[in-house]
Design a protein around this motif. Structure first.
Motif, PDB file in Angstrom:
ATOM      1  N   TYR A 353       5.429   7.333   6.295  1.00  0.00           N
ATOM      2  CA  TYR A 353       4.788   6.032   6.060  1.00  0.00           C
ATOM      3  C   TYR A 353       5.730   4.873   6.389  1.00  0.00           C
ATOM      4  CZ  TYR A 353       2.442   2.140   3.847  1.00  0.00           C
ATOM      5  OH  TYR A 353       1.835   0.924   3.630  1.00  0.00           O
ATOM      6  N   ALA A 354       6.978   4.981   5.975  1.00  0.00           N
ATOM      7  CA  ALA A 354       7.922   3.885   6.199  1.00  0.00           C
ATOM      8  C   ALA A 354       8.164   3.629   7.678  1.00  0.00           C
ATOM      9  CB  ALA A 354       9.244   4.192   5.503  1.00  0.00           C
ATOM     10  N   THR A 355       8.209   4.679   8.483  1.00  0.00           N
ATOM     11  CA  THR A 355       8.556   4.516   9.897  1.00  0.00           C
ATOM     12  C   THR A 355       7.348   4.299  10.803  1.00  0.00           C
ATOM     13  OG1 THR A 355       8.575   6.938  10.131  1.00  0.00           O
ATOM     14  CG2 THR A 355      10.684   5.845   9.687  1.00  0.00           C
ATOM     15  N   LEU A 356       6.195   4.866  10.436  1.00  0.00           N
ATOM     16  CA  LEU A 356       5.039   4.829  11.328  1.00  0.00           C
ATOM     17  C   LEU A 356       3.785   4.225  10.699  1.00  0.00           C
ATOM     18  CD1 LEU A 356       5.408   8.454  12.795  1.00  0.00           C
ATOM     19  CD2 LEU A 356       6.195   6.313  13.842  1.00  0.00           C
ATOM     20  N   GLY A 357       3.772   4.015   9.388  1.00  0.00           N
ATOM     21  CA  GLY A 357       2.551   3.628   8.698  1.00  0.00           C
ATOM     22  C   GLY A 357       1.968   2.303   9.128  1.00  0.00           C
ATOM     23  N   ARG A 358       2.790   1.373   9.614  1.00  0.00           N
ATOM     24  CA  ARG A 358       2.284   0.060  10.014  1.00  0.00           C
ATOM     25  C   ARG A 358       1.537   0.111  11.349  1.00  0.00           C
ATOM     26  NH1 ARG A 358       7.421   0.511  11.513  1.00  0.00           N
ATOM     27  NH2 ARG A 358       8.072  -0.294  13.561  1.00  0.00           N
ATOM     28  N   LEU A 359       1.659   1.242  12.092  1.00  0.00           N
ATOM     29  CA  LEU A 359       1.140   1.310  13.452  1.00  0.00           C
ATOM     30  C   LEU A 359      -0.299   1.781  13.534  1.00  0.00           C
ATOM     31  CD1 LEU A 359       4.269   2.934  15.147  1.00  0.00           C
ATOM     32  CD2 LEU A 359       3.706   0.493  14.956  1.00  0.00           C
ATOM     33  N   HIS A 360      -0.682   2.733  12.664  1.00  0.00           N
ATOM     34  CA  HIS A 360      -1.993   3.373  12.818  1.00  0.00           C
ATOM     35  C   HIS A 360      -2.358   4.067  11.511  1.00  0.00           C
ATOM     36  CE1 HIS A 360      -5.149   5.993  14.582  1.00  0.00           C
ATOM     37  NE2 HIS A 360      -5.194   5.081  15.539  1.00  0.00           N
ATOM     38  N   TYR A 361      -3.663   4.348  11.341  1.00  0.00           N
ATOM     39  CA  TYR A 361      -4.099   5.010  10.116  1.00  0.00           C
ATOM     40  C   TYR A 361      -3.675   6.470  10.061  1.00  0.00           C
ATOM     41  CZ  TYR A 361      -7.004   7.246   6.620  1.00  0.00           C
ATOM     42  OH  TYR A 361      -7.419   7.987   5.556  1.00  0.00           O
ATOM     43  N   VAL A 362      -3.548   7.143  11.199  1.00  0.00           N
ATOM     44  CA  VAL A 362      -3.224   8.576  11.196  1.00  0.00           C
ATOM     45  C   VAL A 362      -1.906   8.851  10.457  1.00  0.00           C
ATOM     46  CG1 VAL A 362      -2.650  10.571  12.640  1.00  0.00           C
ATOM     47  CG2 VAL A 362      -4.589   9.109  13.242  1.00  0.00           C
ATOM     48  N   PRO A 363      -0.809   8.120  10.733  1.00  0.00           N
ATOM     49  CA  PRO A 363       0.408   8.342   9.942  1.00  0.00           C
ATOM     50  C   PRO A 363       0.217   8.036   8.458  1.00  0.00           C
ATOM     51  CG  PRO A 363       0.902   7.084  11.925  1.00  0.00           C
ATOM     52  CD  PRO A 363      -0.575   7.146  11.813  1.00  0.00           C
ATOM     53  N   VAL A 364      -0.624   7.053   8.152  1.00  0.00           N
ATOM     54  CA  VAL A 364      -0.905   6.746   6.747  1.00  0.00           C
ATOM     55  C   VAL A 364      -1.574   7.943   6.079  1.00  0.00           C
ATOM     56  CG1 VAL A 364      -2.230   5.282   5.169  1.00  0.00           C
ATOM     57  CG2 VAL A 364      -1.055   4.261   7.128  1.00  0.00           C
ATOM     58  N   ALA A 365      -2.585   8.514   6.742  1.00  0.00           N
ATOM     59  CA  ALA A 365      -3.277   9.684   6.193  1.00  0.00           C
ATOM     60  C   ALA A 365      -2.316  10.859   6.048  1.00  0.00           C
ATOM     61  CB  ALA A 365      -4.453  10.061   7.097  1.00  0.00           C
ATOM     62  N   ALA A 366      -1.445  11.059   7.048  1.00  0.00           N
ATOM     63  CA  ALA A 366      -0.472  12.146   6.964  1.00  0.00           C
ATOM     64  C   ALA A 366       0.462  11.957   5.782  1.00  0.00           C
ATOM     65  CB  ALA A 366       0.333  12.227   8.262  1.00  0.00           C
ATOM     66  N   ALA A 367       0.897  10.718   5.550  1.00  0.00           N
ATOM     67  CA  ALA A 367       1.773  10.434   4.415  1.00  0.00           C
ATOM     68  C   ALA A 367       1.070  10.715   3.099  1.00  0.00           C
ATOM     69  CB  ALA A 367       2.238   8.967   4.470  1.00  0.00           C
ATOM     70  N   LEU A 368      -0.196  10.302   2.985  1.00  0.00           N
ATOM     71  CA  LEU A 368      -0.952  10.541   1.764  1.00  0.00           C
ATOM     72  C   LEU A 368      -1.101  12.041   1.495  1.00  0.00           C
ATOM     73  CD1 LEU A 368      -3.781   7.863   2.211  1.00  0.00           C
ATOM     74  CD2 LEU A 368      -1.922   7.794   0.546  1.00  0.00           C
ATOM     75  N   VAL A 369      -1.349  12.819   2.544  1.00  0.00           N
ATOM     76  CA  VAL A 369      -1.525  14.268   2.389  1.00  0.00           C
ATOM     77  C   VAL A 369      -0.210  14.924   1.968  1.00  0.00           C
ATOM     78  CG1 VAL A 369      -1.948  16.406   3.659  1.00  0.00           C
ATOM     79  CG2 VAL A 369      -3.501  14.470   3.921  1.00  0.00           C
ATOM     80  N   LEU A 370       0.889  14.568   2.634  1.00  0.00           N
ATOM     81  CA  LEU A 370       2.182  15.170   2.301  1.00  0.00           C
ATOM     82  C   LEU A 370       2.584  14.864   0.854  1.00  0.00           C
ATOM     83  CD1 LEU A 370       4.161  14.480   5.591  1.00  0.00           C
ATOM     84  CD2 LEU A 370       3.678  16.733   4.611  1.00  0.00           C
TER      85      LEU A 370
END
Length: 472
Positions: A353-370
């Motif tokens: 989330y810290a490195t990629l979350g601002r770019l797209h929803y997919v990294p946000v979803a991945a962070a939430l799942v992890l």
């Protein structure tokens, strides 16, 4: 009573203990359902009781502050006078407080009712972990029982908002709190019939001064984020300094008194201290990540509240559905490896989330799942490890420690994220029509706040890992 006697009395499967587990699960259902269902009604409550924004915040916060502040005290009381007895008294208090909602005519009255509910939660919630642990002798059954109990609670967390919305369409807002009455009755019957009286209590003198200092420290730690969130940085800074002072006085008191509220020698046991650190890492990550993602989806990306709620569904789905997978994973790799791998998933989610979350929803979803995967694994295992490292007559205070570690670091996660936003973002964050500069400031705050949370969680996990190795 000997260990062999306990083994003979211990249920050999979850099915044999279904009455007790139904009661213990109902306790956790109340804890998770209560705030999630009430938040839906806050606008309606504000209009009905003519409440200010600050007053509405305290409708929720009063419960959380009282609950978090009194868990250690009631954990100590339960280890002296009976876990079952304290839980049944708390459930009776919960039912009465919920019924009192019918007579509330002001926001001050509602805050008072919510505070009493916080007292009831502090009396009951730690006991659900302690009694589930004491109910079984085998570690695999303990993990499965705690996974079941937490799954029921997480279902309550997920269904709370839609259930609250439906009830508000057909009934007044008081109905949302009256739901606690049948839940409390179910828990009372299940625990009363399914769990026998305690036979491993202790009668050490009570440490009243330690209780006051411990409660003050936790309450102040939970209030600090509220001051920052309400735009009172000086009050927040003063409260933070007072938190440190009362915390130091509490530690000094526990180290010098003959009968401490919390024996720090027990907390230093590697299983106990590492388990608490793992729980602290997940509490920090869950609260901080949820806070940042919620603001990002609605304020930065302009999603509607309904769409933003849908955006959190990957986390909710994993939290609810991962129970059977968690049990198989723990059985396959063992308690020790499972807990640090779960905690590592939390750190990885924050880093994504810290490195990629601002770019797209997919990294946000991945962070939430992890992070959700880590929460489920650590939640099932860390509590078992903490209680395994304590004497049998200290399980309630141990369970209270587990919940307190999560509550306090959750507040810290919000405080860290909110402070970074307050420092970097110029203007009112809730005001529509951000400029390009404000958008850039918010994205920088997401990155810096996420990296701060990642660093803090990683430090806790690393310390817990090396601490746990001493127990091996």
């Amino acid at each position: 009573m000997t260990t062999s006697d306990l083994a003979l009395r211990s249920p050999r499967s979850l099915r044999e203990a279904w009455i007790a587990l139904a009661g213990l699960s109902a306790v956790f259902l109340f804890e998770m359902l209560d705030n999630s269902i009430l938040n839906v009604a806050l606008p309606t409550i504000g209009r009905d009781l003519h409440a200010s924004t600050t007053a509405l915040q305290w409708v929720s916060n009063s419960y959380a502050v009282v609950f978090g502040g009194l868990m250690l005290v009631f954990g100590a009381v339960a280890d002296r006078y009976g876990r079952r007895r304290v839980m049944l008294a708390g459930l009776a208090l919960l039912g009465l407080a919920s019924l009192a909602t019918l007579f509330v005519t002001s926001v001050a009255g509602l805050i008072a009712v919510r505070s009493v509910m916080g007292i009831a939660a502090a009396m009951t919630t730690p006991g659900s972990i302690a009694l589930a642990f004491r109910l079984f002798q085998a570690d695999d059954l303990r993990v499965r029982a705690m996974t079941l109990i937490s799954t029921v609670g997480l279902v309550g967390l997920a269904v709370g908002p839609p259930l609250g919305g439906f009830l508000l369409a057909v009934a007044p807002w008081q109905a949302l709190l009256l739901i606690n009455v049948p839940i409390a009755a179910l828990a009372f019957l299940g625990i009363g019939r399914g769990i026998g009286p305690d036979d491993d209590l202790h009668r050490d003198p009570a440490d009243y001064l330690g209780g006051v200092l411990g409660t003050a420290t936790i309450v102040l730690a939970l209030v600090v984020p509220t001051f920052f969130a309400e735009g009172h940085p000086w009050l927040g800074s003063a409260a933070a300094a007072l938190t440190v002072l009362t915390g130091v006085l509490f530690v000094v008191r526990q180290r010098t008194t003959s009968h401490p509220l919390l024996d720090l020698k027990l907390v230093r046991h590697p299983l106990v201290s590492s388990g608490l650190a793992y729980k602290a890492a997940t509490g920090l990550a869950a609260a901080g990540l949820t806070y940042l993602v919620t603001l990002q989806l609605q304020l930065d990306w302009g999603w509607s509240p309904a769409l933003a709620a849908a955006g959190m569904l990957p986390q909710v789905a994993v939290l609810i559905a991962a129970g059977p997978v968690v049990n198989r994973f723990v059985n396959r790799v063992g308690l020790d490896r499972a807990v640090w791998l779960g905690a590592l998933a939390v750190v990885a989610g924050l880093a994504v989330y810290a490195t990629l979350g601002r770019l797209h929803y997919v990294p946000v979803a991945a962070a939430l799942v992890l992070v959700a995967i880590g929460i489920r694994v650590v939640g099932a295992v860390a509590g078992v490890n903490v209680l395994k490292g304590l004497p049998e007559n200290r399980t309630s205070i141990g369970a209270a420690l587990v919940d307190t570690a999560s509550q306090v670091t959750s507040a810290a996660g919000v405080a860290v994220s909110g402070t970074v936003l307050a420092v970097l973002f110029a203007g009112g964050i809730a005001q529509p029509g951000w400029s390009a500069a404000q958008t850039a400031q918010f994205e920088s705050a997401v990155t810096i706040g996420g990296l701060a949370l990642t660093t803090m969680a990683a430090a806790l996990v690393a310390w817990a890992y090396f601490r746990a190795r001493r127990a091996q």
